[in-house]
Design an enzyme around this catalytic site. Structure first.
Site, PDB file in Angstrom:
ATOM      1  N   PRO A  25      -9.235   7.071 -17.065  1.00  9.12           N
ATOM      2  CA  PRO A  25      -7.862   6.368 -17.259  1.00  9.12           C
ATOM      3  C   PRO A  25      -6.898   4.771 -16.351  1.00  9.12           C
ATOM      4  O   PRO A  25      -8.265   4.283 -15.784  1.00  9.12           O
ATOM      5  CB  PRO A  25      -7.248   7.486 -14.759  1.00  9.12           C
ATOM      6  CG  PRO A  25      -8.949   7.209 -14.687  1.00  9.12           C
ATOM      7  CD  PRO A  25      -9.912   7.846 -15.782  1.00  9.12           C
ATOM      8  N   THR A  27      -4.575   2.344 -16.244  1.00  8.16           N
ATOM      9  CA  THR A  27      -2.209   1.931 -15.763  1.00  8.16           C
ATOM     10  C   THR A  27      -2.312   1.159 -16.675  1.00  8.16           C
ATOM     11  O   THR A  27      -2.948  -0.055 -17.436  1.00  8.16           O
ATOM     12  CB  THR A  27      -2.655   0.916 -14.630  1.00  8.16           C
ATOM     13  OG1 THR A  27      -3.189   1.918 -13.495  1.00  8.16           O
ATOM     14  CG2 THR A  27      -1.127   0.415 -14.375  1.00  8.16           C
ATOM     15  N   GLN A 100      -4.774  11.825 -13.990  1.00 14.79           N
ATOM     16  CA  GLN A 100      -4.359  11.314 -12.682  1.00 14.79           C
ATOM     17  C   GLN A 100      -4.062  11.647 -11.685  1.00 14.79           C
ATOM     18  O   GLN A 100      -2.901  10.577 -12.036  1.00 14.79           O
ATOM     19  CB  GLN A 100      -5.509  10.235 -12.799  1.00 14.79           C
ATOM     20  CG  GLN A 100      -6.784   9.590 -11.834  1.00 14.79           C
ATOM     21  CD  GLN A 100      -6.742   8.157 -11.824  1.00 14.79           C
ATOM     22  OE1 GLN A 100      -6.157   7.352 -12.008  1.00 14.79           O
ATOM     23  NE2 GLN A 100      -8.148   7.838 -11.704  1.00 14.79           N
ATOM     24  N   HIS A 177      -7.152  10.672  -8.362  1.00 13.80           N
ATOM     25  CA  HIS A 177      -7.467   9.380  -7.454  1.00 13.80           C
ATOM     26  C   HIS A 177      -8.013   8.957  -6.341  1.00 13.80           C
ATOM     27  O   HIS A 177      -6.995   8.543  -5.054  1.00 13.80           O
ATOM     28  CB  HIS A 177      -6.553   8.536  -8.563  1.00 13.80           C
ATOM     29  CG  HIS A 177      -6.937   6.520  -8.301  1.00 13.80           C
ATOM     30  ND1 HIS A 177      -8.652   6.549  -8.463  1.00 13.80           N
ATOM     31  CD2 HIS A 177      -6.481   6.058  -8.869  1.00 13.80           C
ATOM     32  CE1 HIS A 177      -8.487   5.381  -8.872  1.00 13.80           C
ATOM     33  NE2 HIS A 177      -7.262   4.787  -9.216  1.00 13.80           N
ATOM     34  N   ASN A 180     -10.477   2.442  -6.055  1.00 15.67           N
ATOM     35  CA  ASN A 180      -9.644   1.429  -6.078  1.00 15.67           C
ATOM     36  C   ASN A 180      -8.652   0.724  -4.797  1.00 15.67           C
ATOM     37  O   ASN A 180      -7.508   0.605  -5.528  1.00 15.67           O
ATOM     38  CB  ASN A 180      -8.550   1.598  -7.362  1.00 15.67           C
ATOM     39  CG  ASN A 180      -9.622   1.874  -8.296  1.00 15.67           C
ATOM     40  OD1 ASN A 180     -11.227   1.674  -8.674  1.00 15.67           O
ATOM     41  ND2 ASN A 180      -9.550   1.647  -9.783  1.00 15.67           N
ATOM     42  N   TYR A 182      -6.237   3.034  -3.325  1.00 13.24           N
ATOM     43  CA  TYR A 182      -5.067   4.077  -3.529  1.00 13.24           C
ATOM     44  C   TYR A 182      -5.051   5.126  -2.450  1.00 13.24           C
ATOM     45  O   TYR A 182      -6.127   4.732  -0.940  1.00 13.24           O
ATOM     46  CB  TYR A 182      -4.925   4.553  -4.764  1.00 13.24           C
ATOM     47  CG  TYR A 182      -4.660   3.310  -6.004  1.00 13.24           C
ATOM     48  CD1 TYR A 182      -3.823   2.323  -6.110  1.00 13.24           C
ATOM     49  CD2 TYR A 182      -5.359   3.585  -6.654  1.00 13.24           C
ATOM     50  CE1 TYR A 182      -3.266   1.694  -6.763  1.00 13.24           C
ATOM     51  CE2 TYR A 182      -5.098   2.258  -8.271  1.00 13.24           C
ATOM     52  CZ  TYR A 182      -4.278   1.417  -7.692  1.00 13.24           C
ATOM     53  OH  TYR A 182      -3.949   0.914  -8.282  1.00 13.24           O
ATOM     54  N   ARG A 229     -11.867  10.647  -8.619  1.00 15.78           N
ATOM     55  CA  ARG A 229     -12.598   9.949  -8.917  1.00 15.78           C
ATOM     56  C   ARG A 229     -12.469   9.133  -7.387  1.00 15.78           C
ATOM     57  O   ARG A 229     -11.830   9.097  -6.678  1.00 15.78           O
ATOM     58  CB  ARG A 229     -11.958   8.869  -9.879  1.00 15.78           C
ATOM     59  CG  ARG A 229     -12.349   8.213 -10.430  1.00 15.78           C
ATOM     60  CD  ARG A 229     -12.017   6.907 -11.293  1.00 15.78           C
ATOM     61  NE  ARG A 229     -11.946   6.299 -12.550  1.00 15.78           N
ATOM     62  CZ  ARG A 229     -11.580   5.331 -13.287  1.00 15.78           C
ATOM     63  NH1 ARG A 229     -10.746   4.377 -12.821  1.00 15.78           N
ATOM     64  NH2 ARG A 229     -12.405   5.203 -13.780  1.00 15.78           N
ATOM     65  N   ASN A 237      -8.384  -3.909  -4.362  1.00 11.17           N
ATOM     66  CA  ASN A 237      -7.282  -4.422  -3.649  1.00 11.17           C
ATOM     67  C   ASN A 237      -7.355  -3.787  -2.014  1.00 11.17           C
ATOM     68  O   ASN A 237      -6.442  -3.556  -1.260  1.00 11.17           O
ATOM     69  CB  ASN A 237      -6.355  -2.550  -4.170  1.00 11.17           C
ATOM     70  CG  ASN A 237      -5.705  -2.306  -5.378  1.00 11.17           C
ATOM     71  OD1 ASN A 237      -5.153  -3.606  -5.287  1.00 11.17           O
ATOM     72  ND2 ASN A 237      -5.381  -1.690  -5.895  1.00 11.17           N
ATOM     73  N   SER A 294     -18.327   0.136 -17.153  1.00 10.62           N
ATOM     74  CA  SER A 294     -18.602  -1.578 -18.772  1.00 10.62           C
ATOM     75  C   SER A 294     -19.556  -0.729 -19.406  1.00 10.62           C
ATOM     76  O   SER A 294     -20.173  -1.550 -19.382  1.00 10.62           O
ATOM     77  CB  SER A 294     -18.647  -2.309 -18.117  1.00 10.62           C
ATOM     78  OG  SER A 294     -17.221  -3.022 -17.092  1.00 10.62           O
ATOM     79  N   GLY A 315     -13.563   2.645 -20.738  1.00 12.08           N
ATOM     80  CA  GLY A 315     -11.539   2.546 -20.202  1.00 12.08           C
ATOM     81  C   GLY A 315     -11.721   1.180 -21.401  1.00 12.08           C
ATOM     82  O   GLY A 315     -11.084   1.848 -22.889  1.00 12.08           O
ATOM     83  N   THR A 316     -11.545  -0.247 -21.154  1.00 15.31           N
ATOM     84  CA  THR A 316     -10.958  -1.057 -22.137  1.00 15.31           C
ATOM     85  C   THR A 316     -11.163  -0.990 -23.788  1.00 15.31           C
ATOM     86  O   THR A 316     -10.428  -1.202 -24.195  1.00 15.31           O
ATOM     87  CB  THR A 316     -11.688  -2.604 -21.363  1.00 15.31           C
ATOM     88  OG1 THR A 316     -11.091  -2.427 -19.911  1.00 15.31           O
ATOM     89  CG2 THR A 316     -10.359  -3.590 -22.591  1.00 15.31           C
TER      90      THR A 316
END
Length: 359
Positions: A25, A27, A100, A177, A180, A182, A229, A237, A294, A315-316
């Site tokens: 996932p 954003t 998610q 989620h 991170n 949240y 997750r 954050n 990564s 991800g990226t």
């Protein structure tokens, strides 16, 4: 060592995955200002349907959870209809897709939310740092409103309704989620949870909200359609970590097998503490384990072969390589994404990256 590779099929719950490559996932802020999924989003995810499993960007389960600009929601009819176009586009290309569910909690700003929304959290602990808004640029995080027990119960039901909406929209399942920084992680971590009621103060109570969401969502849509997750050593954050928190995550690992088909674990540390905790999760959790750190193709296959994980999420690399699995299989070079367009609106830097045969 086993002979597992990224292209070995896997059964996840009642789903047959073509490979062990998960699109993590991410954003991307491409929904409308009213948090409705767009046609561009349908194309974006369809372009990446060769992943064994796609997990969408964080998607708000309620009006109170949409704290970022242009992130999608799944709590009203327009959003459900928008997501249905996404799931149909992915399924038409043979893909599998989970949404998610991300309630941002205190990581929010009123300018990014519908009128009448509240910025809520377990306790009135303001996050350090800023939130970007389209209207007024970067703004400081506000002090959140501490939820009453009744409002905590309501938030659980919002996750349940969002999960039901996801199935209506055609998703194969949902990922909760709880990472991170949240809302779910805000309950898990004593850094943000100063409660002394049923939702804070002891290991079991810090885990209570996460487990209650997982339990009720599983009862609503089936355990095989639910993942979660976690980022045990993450500090994103404004979530400073202490090793004593490991006890909470071990307790979660002990309990989650009753409610979820997979745990998606983010490696935010290469230290001994994280390694020991990851190994504990692998030992006690009976379901599928997804790792995210990564990864390169080579390191991913190494962790599959040594039994550290069942699936690996990327991800990226998926941003600039919509055909990432094909590139891995052909040992082809990977394209580089443009970070300046990662979160900007529009098609540029979103659906305009070419596949290998189009370059």
């Amino acid at each position: 060592m086993s002979d597992l590779r990224l292209f070995t099929p896997l059964t996840l719950g009642d789903l047959s995955l073509n490979n062990r490559i998960v699109m993590a996932p991410m954003t991307r802020n491409r929904a409308s200002v009213d948090h409705i999924p767009t046609e561009h989003m349908a194309l974006y995810y369809a372009q990446r349907a060769s992943a064994g499993l796609i997990i969408t960007e964080g998607t708000s389960p309620s009006i109170n959870g949409e704290g970022y600009a242009r992130i999608p929601g799944i709590w009203n009819e327009e959003q459900i209809l928008g997501w249905r176009k996404v799931t149909e586009a992915v399924h038409d290309r043979g893909g599998k897709i989970f949404v998610q569910l991300m309630h941002t909690g205190r990581i929010s700003h009123r300018l990014n939310m519908h009128e009448g929304a509240l910025i809520v959290a377990p306790s009135e602990v303001r996050a350090k740092g800023n939130m970007r808004t389209d209207q007024e640029g970067v703004q400081a995080h506000p002090v959140p409103y501490a939820m009453t027990e009744g409002e905590v119960h309501d938030a659980v039901l919002e996750f349940v309704q969002a999960a039901t909406n996801a199935i209506t929209a055609g998703f194969d399942g949902v990922e909760l989620h709880a990472a991170n920084g949240y809302l779910i992680e805000q309950f898990i971590r004593p850094t943000t949870n100063q409660r002394t009621d049923a939702y804070g103060g002891t290991t079991e109570k810090y885990a209570h909200f996460a487990l209650e969401v997982a339990r009720q969502v599983a009862e609503a849509i089936g355990k095989d359609r639910v993942g979660i997750r976690l980022s045990p050593y993450g500090e994103m954050n404004d979530m400073p970590y202490q090793p004593k928190f490991d006890e909470i995550y071990r307790y979660l690992a002990d309990q989650l097998g009753e409610y979820v088909t997979y745990i998606h674990l983010i490696n935010a540390s290469e230290g001994e503490g994280y390694t020991a905790l990851r190994q504990y999760v692998r030992q006690v959790f009976p379901g599928t384990l997804i790792l995210n750190r990564s990864y390169t193709k080579e390191r991913a296959e190494e962790d599959l072969q040594n039994g550290a994980a069942d699936l690996i999420s990327f991800g990226t690399p998926f941003i600039a390589n919509p055909d990432l699995p094909e590139r891995f299989e052909q040992e082809a070079p990977l394209a580089e994404g443009d970070p300046s367009t990662f979160y900007s609106p529009g098609e540029k830097g979103y659906t305009d990256y070419p596949k290998l045969d189009e370059e």
